[in-house]
Design a protein around this motif. Sequence first.
Motif, PDB file in Angstrom:
ATOM      1  N   ASP A  85       2.798   1.585  -3.317  1.00 31.84           N
ATOM      2  CA  ASP A  85       1.881   1.954  -4.395  1.00 31.84           C
ATOM      3  C   ASP A  85       1.490   3.429  -4.269  1.00 31.84           C
ATOM      4  OD1 ASP A  85       0.360   1.194  -6.686  1.00 31.84           O
ATOM      5  OD2 ASP A  85      -1.444   1.328  -5.421  1.00 31.84           O
ATOM      6  N   LYS A  86       1.268   3.870  -3.038  1.00 35.64           N
ATOM      7  CA  LYS A  86       0.899   5.263  -2.787  1.00 35.64           C
ATOM      8  C   LYS A  86       2.014   6.211  -3.248  1.00 35.64           C
ATOM      9  CE  LYS A  86      -2.251   7.764  -0.476  1.00 35.64           C
ATOM     10  NZ  LYS A  86      -3.679   7.702  -0.812  1.00 35.64           N
ATOM     11  N   TRP A  87       3.235   5.775  -3.029  1.00 31.48           N
ATOM     12  CA  TRP A  87       4.395   6.611  -3.401  1.00 31.48           C
ATOM     13  C   TRP A  87       4.856   6.353  -4.847  1.00 31.48           C
ATOM     14  CZ3 TRP A  87       7.918   5.999   1.531  1.00 31.48           C
ATOM     15  CH2 TRP A  87       7.257   6.627   2.611  1.00 31.48           C
ATOM     16  N   ILE A 136       0.839  -1.209   0.000  1.00 32.50           N
ATOM     17  CA  ILE A 136       0.000   0.000   0.000  1.00 32.50           C
ATOM     18  C   ILE A 136       0.873   1.258   0.000  1.00 32.50           C
ATOM     19  CG2 ILE A 136      -1.661   1.332   1.385  1.00 32.50           C
ATOM     20  CD1 ILE A 136      -2.772  -1.505   2.254  1.00 32.50           C
TER      21      ILE A 136
END
Lengths: 669, 283
Positions: free
Chosen positions: B143-145, B140
């Motif tokens: 993926d966010k970064w 997570i």
Amino acid sequence: MKKIVTRVFVCFMGLMVIANIVCRIKDSYMIPKVVVGRTTKGALTHVYESNGIFTSSEHTYIQPQCNWKIEKILVQEGQMLEEGMPLWKYELEQLQELLQEKQEALQKYQIQVKRENMAGTYYVGVSEEERALQQLEQAMSQVVCEQQWLLEEVEKYEKKIKEIDDKYEKKEALAKQNYNISRMDELTDTEKALLDTALQVELNELKEAKKQEKETAYQEIIGQNESLFQAIQEMDSQELGYQNAMREADAQKQQEQQEKLGHELNIEELQIDIIKLTREIEQLQEMIEAEGYVYATENGMVSKIELEEGHISSGTEKLILEKAVDRFQFELSKDEVGQLAVGDVCMITVEGKARDFQGMITCMKEEEDTVEITCEEAGDISWDGCRLNQQGLVKIKKKTEEYYACVPIHAILCKNGEYYCRVVTWQDTLLGKEQIVEEERVVIVDQDSAYAAITGNVHEESDIVLEYDKVLTRGDRVRVVREIQEGKEYNDTKTEYAQVKVKQAVQEEMITKNTRNFFTCFGEMENCSFAEKSFGREQQGSIVYVAGEMQNIKEWNVKSGTLELEGDEKSVIISSNLAMELYQSYDVIGQELVIDEDSYYVRGVVDEKENRVYLSAVTFSQEEQKYCFTKGMVKHNAELCWISMKQASLQQLQFQLEKNSYPEIDMIR
Amino acid sequence: MKKKSEDGIRAYWRLLVGILPTWYLLIVLISATFLSIDELREVAEGVFFHGTELMTPFLLPKYPTGENISELLLDTPGFYVTYWNSFIQTAVIMMIQLVVSTSASWAFARYRFFGKRVIYFLYLLLMLLPFQVMMPAEYIVLDKWNLMNTVWAVILPAGFSTASVIIITAFFKEIPEEIMEAARIDGAGAFTIFWRIGIPIGRGGIISAMLLSFLEQFNAVERPMNFLRDKRLWPLSIYLPSIMDEKMSVAFTAALIGMIPCLLIFLMGQEYLEQGITAGALK
């Protein structure tokens, strides 16, 4: 210890760096380089080629005389003849014997005719029965006359009877009138009664008188002819006897006439025989005068000779003489015929002629497996310069309809009877985005010598591998060195390919003219061992050395790869059975095959149940290649040798064999 | 004396029996490197070639061949890509760890601050949690970064690994307080004490932590397999399973060559590694 390990580590890392550099250089050098292109729209041009001969539609049949012995035939099949040239010679002695026999037979017939004539005169004249018949006819006509007379007499009698009846009717009427007048004078009853009685008596007397007069007339007319009636009755009874006699006479007469006719027929037959014999004698005399020679009556070419030297002719044999050239006939197999149709124009190349002859297909006749095609003259150049039975190479070019996806034929790969196009795709690999070869299945709709129209998994955007410098297999990394775009460049390339094809065709023709590829020669050597290196599998089988083109040997079912062997001494084509035994697959193009410690590379797999390897027998210098087809066999010590011909005639082959005189060739296909 | 020798023999026997399977695996790996594809098919058809028979035990190849080594080293450029990927990724991880872990460890060992024990406990907890548990959270965050399918998806989580902090902390705690005091009296600042006293004295711990980290990251499979889709970024550890299908005989060679740097580095830092493991175990 620590230092040693550190040094080892440094060395190891250095080694890895060097190995990495070497590996990349090698990879860069070894990676297959390909030229890709895309499908194009266009029509294909089918080129049909076949060898054929010039023929004539007009024939003359020359037959020898029956029972004449042929001493010598002076012509050969295929020989051109001019009027007056001798065809064959009869044996003179036999002709003279025949003449003598015929003359004797003629004399016999003539004597027989005389005999038959004499036998025929005996039957001339009239028989007794015929005369009796004539008498009977006369008597019959007399009776008929008498019968007519008798009828006239009967008519007379009837007339007289009628006169008598009229006479007595008048008398009776007069008597009755008198009686009525008497009554009117008022007579007494007694007187009246007396008068009635007197009238009655008078009437009775008249009746009696009438009767007597009729009898008298009958006696006068009919009674006198009673003898005549009796004569007629006698004549009737006699007629039956005469009719029987007549029948017998008729039968005898018919028999006599038949016999007479038989004699006449015999005479006619004899006369016919005599005429025939006379004619034969005349012919024999003429032939003896000509010393037994038979001459051609017109120009032409001997196409067939059924006569045999030293044999007595049965009269049915014939010598066929063909007249001027007006047709060219050739055969194509049913599969090859394709879209050819009546009316298509063809060009015929004849060896030794500067220009090609133009013709037009006029007839296509289907045989069992082939189609016999007949062309007739068309165009400006006359066929007069061609000889009957002269060989020629016919070429017919025909354009097809336009196809949406065409690719060069060499871009198509055949595997296990299915066709594939190699397509370059971009894929993510460890080395980054790389171009990988994939094989896409296609269906060949139509094809000519250079291009194929296809359908299947290849679309307009697919990069199809057109050329490559190394053997490719599915999943190989490749480098695209040139991309042929749609449009002009592609068309240019297409033209380029076409030019290459034309160039190849010209080269082939040149080679053919140098008698090299007239024949494909191949010999088989049995009990050879084949090995496959990777798994060490071994198999026994035979090697077939091929000098020439594989395609000439027979029709092949190519499982994968190509049939091209010529001139490549390290390439082999193997049978499907051997491929399965050694490699467990048909997809073995580029695999190494060891034969007697020598390495070869598989270039094609053909469908065959035996373990067989096809090797090129052409391993000689340019100068020697001319006769390689036989020398190749000698070098490889092949036990059997066959020759398969594509374009050469038998005479050319024989010439070649005489020139080289190699005994290994023992069979000609 | 006699009893001592008997004990020694028993110890050797136990050792031999205990490590026999390990030795056998190593022998098989080395032998398989020199196996030809035919022989490999013969002994392991059931395992690698979709056959029906089980693997036949073997020790040495009948016909040793070096073609696997030459094929791997000269004809397999993909191997080098993964090989250097492994080295580069591991080196960066180690550098990050060197900076982050050393600093964190110095703080835990030498400073007193609020919540120190709680944070240290969290570090311990994170070290104990397996990757499978951590993976969703990591996914997570990465993926966010937008770090998925980049080398940083492997490097960053591993760079901030807590295991090395625990090991190095143990070493730093061993430094006597008197030396620190002396340094302060001599006028050394906090960074000078850390750089001039802490690092040299705790060198053994740092090296052992780095060695352990190298061995772990060089052979890491889960994280690259899950976070790297681009084959160009793959390390050697996931190249080996992928090569099994294409080049079976080469796979053993690749495994052997992949093992060599680990072995050499282990030998080079064996002394420190033992100290580090002991220190970690004691704490």
